[in-house]
Design a protein around this motif. Structure first.
Motif, PDB file in Angstrom:
ATOM      1  N   ILE A 133      46.862 -22.210  37.770  1.00  0.00           N
ATOM      2  CA  ILE A 133      47.233 -20.805  37.927  1.00  0.00           C
ATOM      3  C   ILE A 133      48.310 -20.486  36.898  1.00  0.00           C
ATOM      4  N   ASN A 134      48.079 -19.473  36.083  1.00  0.00           N
ATOM      5  CA  ASN A 134      49.030 -19.069  35.049  1.00  0.00           C
ATOM      6  C   ASN A 134      49.250 -17.560  35.128  1.00  0.00           C
ATOM      7  N   SER A 135      50.474 -17.136  34.904  1.00  0.00           N
ATOM      8  CA  SER A 135      50.788 -15.704  34.921  1.00  0.00           C
ATOM      9  C   SER A 135      51.994 -15.435  34.021  1.00  0.00           C
ATOM     10  N   THR A 136      52.035 -14.217  33.495  1.00  0.00           N
ATOM     11  CA  THR A 136      53.140 -13.794  32.632  1.00  0.00           C
ATOM     12  C   THR A 136      53.667 -12.463  33.126  1.00  0.00           C
ATOM     13  N   PHE A 137      54.994 -12.359  33.202  1.00  0.00           N
ATOM     14  CA  PHE A 137      55.646 -11.151  33.701  1.00  0.00           C
ATOM     15  C   PHE A 137      56.637 -10.635  32.659  1.00  0.00           C
ATOM     16  N   ASP A 138      56.647  -9.325  32.484  1.00  0.00           N
ATOM     17  CA  ASP A 138      57.607  -8.684  31.581  1.00  0.00           C
ATOM     18  C   ASP A 138      58.769  -8.157  32.420  1.00  0.00           C
ATOM     19  N   PRO A 139      60.010  -8.565  32.108  1.00  0.00           N
ATOM     20  CA  PRO A 139      61.149  -8.130  32.924  1.00  0.00           C
ATOM     21  C   PRO A 139      61.568  -6.681  32.672  1.00  0.00           C
ATOM     22  N   TYR A 140      60.962  -6.025  31.672  1.00  0.00           N
ATOM     23  CA  TYR A 140      61.372  -4.670  31.313  1.00  0.00           C
ATOM     24  C   TYR A 140      60.306  -3.638  31.697  1.00  0.00           C
ATOM     25  N   LYS A 141      60.745  -2.405  31.860  1.00  0.00           N
ATOM     26  CA  LYS A 141      59.834  -1.309  32.135  1.00  0.00           C
ATOM     27  C   LYS A 141      59.020  -0.984  30.881  1.00  0.00           C
ATOM     28  N   ALA A 142      57.932  -0.262  31.070  1.00  0.00           N
ATOM     29  CA  ALA A 142      57.073   0.125  29.960  1.00  0.00           C
ATOM     30  C   ALA A 142      57.163   1.623  29.730  1.00  0.00           C
ATOM     31  N   ASP A 143      57.132   2.020  28.447  1.00  0.00           N
ATOM     32  CA  ASP A 143      57.121   3.443  28.103  1.00  0.00           C
ATOM     33  C   ASP A 143      55.852   4.092  28.656  1.00  0.00           C
ATOM     34  N   SER A 144      55.985   5.235  29.297  1.00  0.00           N
ATOM     35  CA  SER A 144      54.860   5.887  29.954  1.00  0.00           C
ATOM     36  C   SER A 144      53.793   6.371  28.965  1.00  0.00           C
ATOM     37  N   LEU A 145      54.167   6.561  27.703  1.00  0.00           N
ATOM     38  CA  LEU A 145      53.213   7.028  26.698  1.00  0.00           C
ATOM     39  C   LEU A 145      52.631   5.884  25.876  1.00  0.00           C
ATOM     40  N   THR A 146      53.500   5.093  25.262  1.00  0.00           N
ATOM     41  CA  THR A 146      53.036   4.027  24.361  1.00  0.00           C
ATOM     42  C   THR A 146      52.732   2.721  25.083  1.00  0.00           C
ATOM     43  N   GLY A 147      53.320   2.505  26.241  1.00  0.00           N
ATOM     44  CA  GLY A 147      53.126   1.256  26.956  1.00  0.00           C
ATOM     45  C   GLY A 147      54.014   0.133  26.482  1.00  0.00           C
ATOM     46  N   ARG A 148      54.852   0.382  25.473  1.00  0.00           N
ATOM     47  CA  ARG A 148      55.747  -0.652  24.965  1.00  0.00           C
ATOM     48  C   ARG A 148      56.948  -0.820  25.887  1.00  0.00           C
ATOM     49  N   ALA A 149      57.491  -2.043  25.887  1.00  0.00           N
ATOM     50  CA  ALA A 149      58.642  -2.334  26.731  1.00  0.00           C
ATOM     51  C   ALA A 149      59.875  -1.572  26.242  1.00  0.00           C
ATOM     52  N   VAL A 150      60.653  -1.036  27.174  1.00  0.00           N
ATOM     53  CA  VAL A 150      61.897  -0.344  26.868  1.00  0.00           C
ATOM     54  C   VAL A 150      63.055  -1.150  27.437  1.00  0.00           C
ATOM     55  N   ASP A 151      64.244  -0.926  26.901  1.00  0.00           N
ATOM     56  CA  ASP A 151      65.413  -1.728  27.283  1.00  0.00           C
ATOM     57  C   ASP A 151      65.972  -1.266  28.629  1.00  0.00           C
ATOM     58  N   ASP A 152      65.161  -1.447  29.653  1.00  0.00           N
ATOM     59  CA  ASP A 152      65.553  -1.076  31.014  1.00  0.00           C
ATOM     60  C   ASP A 152      64.822  -2.023  31.969  1.00  0.00           C
ATOM     61  N   TYR A 153      65.608  -2.798  32.736  1.00  0.00           N
ATOM     62  CA  TYR A 153      64.999  -3.823  33.584  1.00  0.00           C
ATOM     63  C   TYR A 153      64.100  -3.214  34.655  1.00  0.00           C
ATOM     64  N   TYR A 154      62.976  -3.877  34.888  1.00  0.00           N
ATOM     65  CA  TYR A 154      62.011  -3.440  35.897  1.00  0.00           C
ATOM     66  C   TYR A 154      62.477  -3.797  37.305  1.00  0.00           C
ATOM     67  N   PHE A 155      63.395  -4.737  37.404  1.00  0.00           N
ATOM     68  CA  PHE A 155      63.859  -5.260  38.694  1.00  0.00           C
ATOM     69  C   PHE A 155      64.471  -4.155  39.552  1.00  0.00           C
ATOM     70  N   ASN A 156      63.980  -4.059  40.775  1.00  0.00           N
ATOM     71  CA  ASN A 156      64.514  -3.106  41.755  1.00  0.00           C
ATOM     72  C   ASN A 156      64.336  -3.726  43.131  1.00  0.00           C
ATOM     73  N   LEU A 157      65.446  -4.214  43.695  1.00  0.00           N
ATOM     74  CA  LEU A 157      65.381  -4.931  44.957  1.00  0.00           C
ATOM     75  C   LEU A 157      65.005  -4.016  46.118  1.00  0.00           C
ATOM     76  N   LYS A 158      65.445  -2.762  46.075  1.00  0.00           N
ATOM     77  CA  LYS A 158      65.127  -1.835  47.167  1.00  0.00           C
ATOM     78  C   LYS A 158      63.634  -1.561  47.246  1.00  0.00           C
ATOM     79  N   GLU A 159      62.993  -1.470  46.094  1.00  0.00           N
ATOM     80  CA  GLU A 159      61.554  -1.214  46.067  1.00  0.00           C
ATOM     81  C   GLU A 159      60.735  -2.495  45.958  1.00  0.00           C
ATOM     82  N   LEU A 160      61.414  -3.646  46.085  1.00  0.00           N
ATOM     83  CA  LEU A 160      60.774  -4.969  46.017  1.00  0.00           C
ATOM     84  C   LEU A 160      60.017  -5.159  44.703  1.00  0.00           C
TER      85      LEU A 160
END
Length: 238
Positions: free
Chosen positions: A50-77
């Motif tokens: 089993i292999n998986s890859t996770f990006d720790p950053y959010k993605a731009d809603s238009l281009t899909g590229r990672a932006v300098d803002d962490y995706y981590f949100n404990l309240k929303e799990l």
């Protein structure tokens, strides 16, 4: 004899790794993608990966590229953004598999995705039969306006069978569940001619479809001595 009250140790997970890195020299996106890999054996004959890859950053809603803002949100799990994941199951069987508990399954001697499917390699007639089955499921995700998920879902089976002491049949068949068709197929018949080997191969599908007839010397010193007749160009090669 093993006592009835003695427990047998069973390995649940053979290997588990979580990898990432942090680059202090970068101006942004310092945390690298997180990869998780797990490997184990089931019933001593099935290998699970089993292999998986996770990006720790959010993605731009238009281009899909990672932006300098962490995706981590404990309240929303929310921990990280999964970009791809795969699971593979494989099993190889032969008479040695059932002979002893410590025996290792014999690999298939000839058919391989990396070689020319119409050019056989050395075939071992001492192995009466082999069977190998592989299952693969993979998803790759892209983000943004044109974001989508690509799914790969296949099963492959290959093996060999000695019809007599001098005749062997080998086969390889793959099925694509996404396209609902046979992705590849290859069949070969081998004949032991004492100092020589004769092989008849047939690939019914794909760009490399066709047949071949090959006669080659068994001796390692004469391995380049062979005669091959192919259906692609109807010519002989030596």
């Amino acid at each position: 004899m093993t006592p009835s009250n003695q427990f047998e140790k069973v390995s649940i997970i053979d290997a588990l790794s979580i990898r990432s890195s942090y680059d202090f020299a970068k101006d942004s996106l310092k945390l690298a993608p997180i990869s998780i890999n797990l490997n184990t054996n089931l019933f001593k004959i099935i290998t699970l990966n089993i292999n998986s890859t996770f990006d720790p950053y959010k993605a731009d809603s238009l281009t899909g590229r990672a932006v300098d803002d962490y995706y981590f949100n404990l309240k929303e799990l929310k921990l990280a953004r999964m970009t791809n994941a795969s699971i593979t199951l494989s099993a190889s069987l032969s008479p040695e598999t059932f002979r002893t508990e410590t025996s290792t399954p014999t690999n298939l001697p000839a058919l391989s995705r990396d070689q020319d499917p119409l050019v056989p390699e050395y075939v071992d007639f001492k192995i009466p039969w082999t069977l190998s089955v592989g299952y693969s499921l993979r998803t790759d995700r892209s983000f943004g306006v044109n974001g989508r998920s690509n799914l790969t879902h296949t099963v492959d089976m290959q093996g060999s069978l000695n019809i007599t002491e001098k005749w062997k049949v080998q086969y390889m068949v793959g099925y694509d569940f996404v396209r609902t068709n046979i992705s590849n197929a290859n069949f070969q018949i081998h004949r032991d001619l004492h100092c020589w080997d004769m092989s008849i191969g047939w690939r019914p599908f794909g760009f490399q479809r066709g047949y071949n007839l090959t006669i080659n010397a068994r001796s390692a010193l004469l391995q380049d001595l062979k005669l091959t007749k192919r259906s692609k160009n109807n010519t002989f090669s030596y």
